[in-house]
Enzyme design. Sequence first.
Site, PDB file in Angstrom:
ATOM      1  N   GLN A 184       0.842  -1.192   0.000  1.00 57.29           N
ATOM      2  CA  GLN A 184       0.000   0.000   0.000  1.00 57.29           C
ATOM      3  C   GLN A 184       0.877   1.243   0.000  1.00 57.29           C
ATOM      4  O   GLN A 184       1.914   1.274   0.670  1.00 57.29           O
ATOM      5  CB  GLN A 184      -0.923   0.019   1.219  1.00 57.29           C
ATOM      6  CG  GLN A 184      -2.095   0.978   1.084  1.00 57.29           C
ATOM      7  CD  GLN A 184      -3.356   0.429   1.723  1.00 57.29           C
ATOM      8  OE1 GLN A 184      -3.346   0.004   2.858  1.00 57.29           O
ATOM      9  NE2 GLN A 184      -4.450   0.444   0.980  1.00 57.29           N
ATOM     10  N   THR A 205       0.361  -2.652   7.416  1.00 60.48           N
ATOM     11  CA  THR A 205       0.523  -4.105   7.390  1.00 60.48           C
ATOM     12  C   THR A 205      -0.395  -4.694   6.329  1.00 60.48           C
ATOM     13  O   THR A 205      -0.782  -5.855   6.391  1.00 60.48           O
ATOM     14  CB  THR A 205       0.256  -4.671   8.798  1.00 60.48           C
ATOM     15  OG1 THR A 205       1.108  -3.984   9.725  1.00 60.48           O
ATOM     16  CG2 THR A 205       0.591  -6.149   8.920  1.00 60.48           C
ATOM     17  N   HIS A 206      -0.727  -3.902   5.327  1.00 59.82           N
ATOM     18  CA  HIS A 206      -1.670  -4.308   4.286  1.00 59.82           C
ATOM     19  C   HIS A 206      -0.924  -4.963   3.120  1.00 59.82           C
ATOM     20  O   HIS A 206      -0.859  -4.425   2.019  1.00 59.82           O
ATOM     21  CB  HIS A 206      -2.488  -3.109   3.818  1.00 59.82           C
ATOM     22  CG  HIS A 206      -3.177  -2.403   4.945  1.00 59.82           C
ATOM     23  ND1 HIS A 206      -3.533  -1.076   4.898  1.00 59.82           N
ATOM     24  CD2 HIS A 206      -3.563  -2.847   6.163  1.00 59.82           C
ATOM     25  CE1 HIS A 206      -4.115  -0.729   6.034  1.00 59.82           C
ATOM     26  NE2 HIS A 206      -4.137  -1.794   6.825  1.00 59.82           N
ATOM     27  N   THR A 207      -0.370  -6.126   3.392  1.00 59.99           N
ATOM     28  CA  THR A 207       0.296  -6.899   2.352  1.00 59.99           C
ATOM     29  C   THR A 207      -0.723  -7.858   1.735  1.00 59.99           C
ATOM     30  O   THR A 207      -1.512  -8.485   2.448  1.00 59.99           O
ATOM     31  CB  THR A 207       1.482  -7.682   2.932  1.00 59.99           C
ATOM     32  OG1 THR A 207       1.012  -8.578   3.942  1.00 59.99           O
ATOM     33  CG2 THR A 207       2.507  -6.748   3.555  1.00 59.99           C
TER      34      THR A 207
END
Length: 591
Positions: A347, A517-519
């Site tokens: 992101q 932490t938007h993997t």
Amino acid sequence: MTIKKEPVDVVIVGFGWAGSLMAMELASTGLKIVALERGEQRDTYPDFAYPRIVDELTYGVRLKLFQNISKESVTVRHTTKDTALPYRRMGSFLPGDGVGGAGVHWNGLLWRPLEADLRLKTVVTEKYGASFIPGDMTLQDYPFTYSEMEPYFDKFERICGASGQAGNLNGERIDGGNPFEAQRANPFPTKPLLYQYSAMLFEKTAKEMGYNPFPGPAAICTEAYTNPYGVALGVCNYCGFCEKFGCYNYSKASPQTTIIPALRQYDNFELRCKSHVLRVNKDSSGKLATGVTYIDENGREVEQPASVVILSAFQLHNVRLLLLSKIGQPYNPETGEGVVGKNYAYQMLGGAKLFFNEKTWFNHFAATGASGAYIDNYNSENFDHAGVGFIGGSTVSAHVTGCRPIEQTVTPKSAPKWGTGWKKAIRDSYLHNMSIGVSSSVMPYKQCYLDLDPTYKDGYGLPLLRMTFDWQQNELRMTQFMAGKTENIVKAIGPDAYDMGFKSLSAHYDVRPYQSTHTTGGAIMGDSPATSVVNKYLQCWDVSNVFVAGASCFPQNHAYNPTGIVGATTLFSANAIKTIYLKNPGPMVQA
């Protein structure tokens, strides 16, 4: 010697949002279910009890709720020409650990995707032509429509006791909500979160500039509420300790506050913590999973036979387990063949810090993880991309998550970095600043992917996951475009000074500063085994009794936080398992 357990019907790997939802939805069938969580047992009491949980040093700085990367990490490189090196200190992203996973430490923003997000390749091609998509961009549509998934977005919001303001209720546009949102069947379960002063300033200015501000949708309860599982949630008290912390007030939705209390009533469900899964086991044909092998808390190797295996760990762990288990063909960026590891995305964030004199006060400490006003005018296909030179978009917000004194002190870039001058800058700025944040989508590329590292291994001797990722020009042009739009809003608000924080066109991905932490990606969903790992029901094409739930199924990353899609697709998959798969085990979609 490997210990072999009695067979069960379902084994679930990872016990965060996806794992707990799967367990709860399947428990009513009477199936014998075992969930394996690599981390420790955690519950609201005693683990998140006040004042223990508001220890910023322990949880915010020393990251108690997160994965121990001295035992397992990922390696990172920008391109295939580089040597990947281990991610040795938590920075860019923070994988959770323990019961609840990322559902414990998240901020609580609970978005539904826009309709165009789910059909992005088709929409872009229809509007601008196929040549508008760069040759190295591997866009894919989701294998379902918004209307097909809407009941599951609704159900997840009701499970979470979500707060917000509808903008499109059964086709009727509602003032104060997001005018761009897709049609919803029901209003939010609870009323919107209150605004801080910064959101009021942002909302007023945005309206004057012709934008359409609305309160952010949040999995944070604002009224007395009992969810569909019969679990009562508490009313948020705006303590300012959401991100990186568990909720002591039973207000922020997590597996602990919304699901686990109801799941405990089922005798056919068992949770085993400190159980680190090494691989999914298969029969001699390689087409059927027979269970999993894990290391228990005493260091013993254990085999758990099961008829159905559900991978519901963090996105990176799901992909690694598929690769270690040799399920699906690993992706090859040179040939474009293979699917496991394909379409890794992250992101893109940016923003501005606004500083005011002593006459303007902001009490940011009275906040939640999702407090704020947003505009969606530059998100996805809500605006014309023909002349901007990029695909994708962004949300813009005055979003306040608290005012914690260690991590959330803000000073101007020009301020000294230490000493008396630094202390004065903190004093002058602490209650006299606000932020405008920009959260942007990231498209998938053939050169951005995940595979197993040939050099580095974890504490059990297994290869680490290798991440090959860098910012691409599409996203860098997008963030520069958004920098201009954001600065116009900043100037209209009129602070005494401001600092801009957007990446330049020559920027490279840096693992050191926290970003999100938007993997996503690596086990993407689709209509064909040639282009995806799982079908619309999250069922593996290659091994039909393995299901993979979570953000690993995203074909590309949206501007929004991922949890809404994670919850809805998990519920959709669980329903299909109950109503279709159990009656006739095997592929639910024909290749």
